[in-house]
Design a protein around this motif. Structure first.
Motif, short mmCIF file in Angstrom:
data_model
loop_
_atom_site.label_atom_id
_atom_site.label_comp_id
_atom_site.label_asym_id
_atom_site.label_seq_id
_atom_site.Cartn_x
_atom_site.Cartn_y
_atom_site.Cartn_z
N LEU A 185 14.38 47.60 -8.20
CA LEU A 185 15.39 47.05 -9.11
C LEU A 185 16.51 48.04 -9.41
O LEU A 185 17.41 47.72 -10.20
CB LEU A 185 14.72 46.60 -10.42
N GLU A 186 16.45 49.22 -8.81
CA GLU A 186 17.52 50.19 -9.01
C GLU A 186 18.78 49.72 -8.27
O GLU A 186 18.70 49.19 -7.16
CB GLU A 186 17.10 51.57 -8.50
N PRO A 187 19.94 49.88 -8.90
CA PRO A 187 21.18 49.44 -8.24
C PRO A 187 21.49 50.31 -7.03
O PRO A 187 21.14 51.50 -7.00
CB PRO A 187 22.24 49.60 -9.34
N PRO A 188 22.14 49.72 -6.01
CA PRO A 188 22.53 48.31 -5.96
C PRO A 188 21.36 47.40 -5.57
O PRO A 188 20.66 47.69 -4.59
CB PRO A 188 23.61 48.30 -4.88
N LEU A 189 21.16 46.35 -6.35
CA LEU A 189 20.13 45.38 -6.01
C LEU A 189 20.52 44.68 -4.72
O LEU A 189 21.67 44.29 -4.54
CB LEU A 189 19.98 44.34 -7.12
N ASN A 190 19.57 44.51 -3.83
CA ASN A 190 19.84 43.82 -2.58
C ASN A 190 18.90 42.63 -2.45
O ASN A 190 17.67 42.78 -2.51
CB ASN A 190 19.66 44.77 -1.39
N ALA A 191 19.47 41.45 -2.30
CA ALA A 191 18.68 40.23 -2.30
C ALA A 191 17.67 40.19 -1.15
O ALA A 191 16.55 39.70 -1.32
CB ALA A 191 19.61 39.01 -2.23
N MET A 192 18.07 40.67 0.03
CA MET A 192 17.15 40.64 1.16
C MET A 192 15.98 41.60 0.95
O MET A 192 14.82 41.26 1.26
CB MET A 192 17.90 40.98 2.45
N ARG A 193 16.25 42.78 0.42
CA ARG A 193 15.16 43.72 0.16
C ARG A 193 14.23 43.16 -0.92
O ARG A 193 13.01 43.22 -0.79
CB ARG A 193 15.72 45.07 -0.28
N LEU A 194 14.80 42.62 -1.99
CA LEU A 194 13.99 42.08 -3.07
C LEU A 194 13.09 40.94 -2.59
O LEU A 194 11.95 40.81 -3.01
CB LEU A 194 14.89 41.56 -4.19
N THR A 195 13.61 40.13 -1.67
CA THR A 195 12.87 38.96 -1.22
C THR A 195 11.80 39.31 -0.19
O THR A 195 10.68 38.79 -0.25
CB THR A 195 13.83 37.91 -0.63
N LEU A 196 12.11 40.19 0.77
CA LEU A 196 11.22 40.40 1.90
C LEU A 196 10.35 41.66 1.80
O LEU A 196 9.42 41.81 2.58
CB LEU A 196 12.05 40.47 3.20
N HIS A 197 10.64 42.54 0.84
CA HIS A 197 9.82 43.75 0.72
C HIS A 197 8.39 43.36 0.32
O HIS A 197 8.19 42.48 -0.52
CB HIS A 197 10.42 44.68 -0.34
N PRO A 198 7.39 44.02 0.91
CA PRO A 198 6.00 43.66 0.60
C PRO A 198 5.61 43.92 -0.85
O PRO A 198 4.59 43.39 -1.31
CB PRO A 198 5.18 44.52 1.56
N GLU A 199 6.41 44.72 -1.58
CA GLU A 199 6.15 44.91 -3.01
C GLU A 199 7.14 44.11 -3.86
O GLU A 199 7.14 44.24 -5.08
CB GLU A 199 6.25 46.39 -3.36
#
Length: 265
Positions: free
Chosen positions: A138-152
């Motif tokens: 959640l540290e900026p810059p937030l990236n939608a693809m990382r947030l969605t596909l990261h295993p955590e």
């Protein structure tokens, strides 16, 4: 636009865009009210196109705004489109309008993205879906693809992860083909390499006749279903504005509608 790309000259760049769009020299000439001979001369460097011709060819080849500036620089002209920072007072109306739009969409999720899928603004519906995500993501810059596909990240909660992951990666591939962006390709390679977590299919979901692929995600013991929609600005005259996208998530079944509306009561 790198020095290497500028040094190639406008001809090879235009030819690359034409070939990528699978348009012949004759077809492009007819679209641009020119001749196949003139297009050939431009591509081989025998003729220097006017600024107006560069913009006309870029328009008919559907070249993104940022890359139109690159074509102009390669032809020896100044960039035509400004790139105004989003926090500049000149974009106050754009920024305020997007904020009103995504807030007005609550309690349904909505967010604003740039060309690299960085989250520029989000409403409370999105924040609800991010409950429990590790602070490191959640540290900026937030990236939608990382947030969605990261295993955590959100991935373990997405009940139809293989299908939704495939949809997102295909979407990125289309964007890479359109923009030919090396940073976007690097992001794609990063998220595509994430290990895919095992997801518990849980109880069979209600059989709903979906009209588009939904994202089915668990939230506080419930499975919420959303259809994603993306809106962009028509005829943008600024690079920053051209690369903005507003993504909204429409509830895809009655149970999701009922639950989200209960949050407002």
């Amino acid at each position: 636009m790198t020095t290497t790309a500028v040094d190639k000259g406008v001809g090879p760049l235009l030819r690359a865009w034409r070939e990528q769009r699978r348009v012949s020299q004759l077809e492009l000439a007819l679209r641009a009210d020119s001749s196949a001979r003139h297009i050939s001369f431009i591509e081989t460097g025998r003729s220097r196109p006017s600024e107006e011709m560069v913009l006309r060819l870029a328009e008919h080849l559907d070249v993104p705004v940022r890359e139109r500036n690159a074509l102009l620089l390669a032809a020896g002209y100044a960039p035509h489109y400004a790139e105004t920072p989003l926090d500049d007072p000149a974009l106050d109306a754009v920024r305020a309008g997007m904020e009103r739009l995504i807030q007005g969409y609550e309690p349904y999720p909505a967010l604003v993205l740039d060309a690299m899928y960085n989250v520029l603004a989000a409403n409370r519906g999105i924040l609800m879906l991010l409950d429990g995500i590790p602070e490191s993501l959640l540290e900026p810059p937030l990236n939608a693809m990382r947030l969605t596909l990261h295993p955590e990240g959100m991935a373990p909660r997405i009940r139809n992860l293989p299908e939704w992951r495939g949809h997102l990666l295909a979407q990125m591939e289309r964007q890479i083909a359109l923009h030919r962006s090396q940073p976007l390709r690097e992001l794609y390679e990063e998220v595509a390499a994430y290990p895919v977590p095992d997801t518990d299919p849980g109880e069979p979901l209600e059989d709903v006749p979906y009209f588009a692929l939904p994202m089915q995600i668990e939230h506080e013991g419930r499975v919420l279903s959303f259809i994603s929609s993306i809106a962009t600005f028509n005829t943008p005259m600024d690079v920053t504005v051209a690369e903005l996208a507003i993504e909204t998530f429409l509830p895809a079944d009655p149970a999701t509608v009922k639950y989200l509306q209960s949050l407002m009561s």
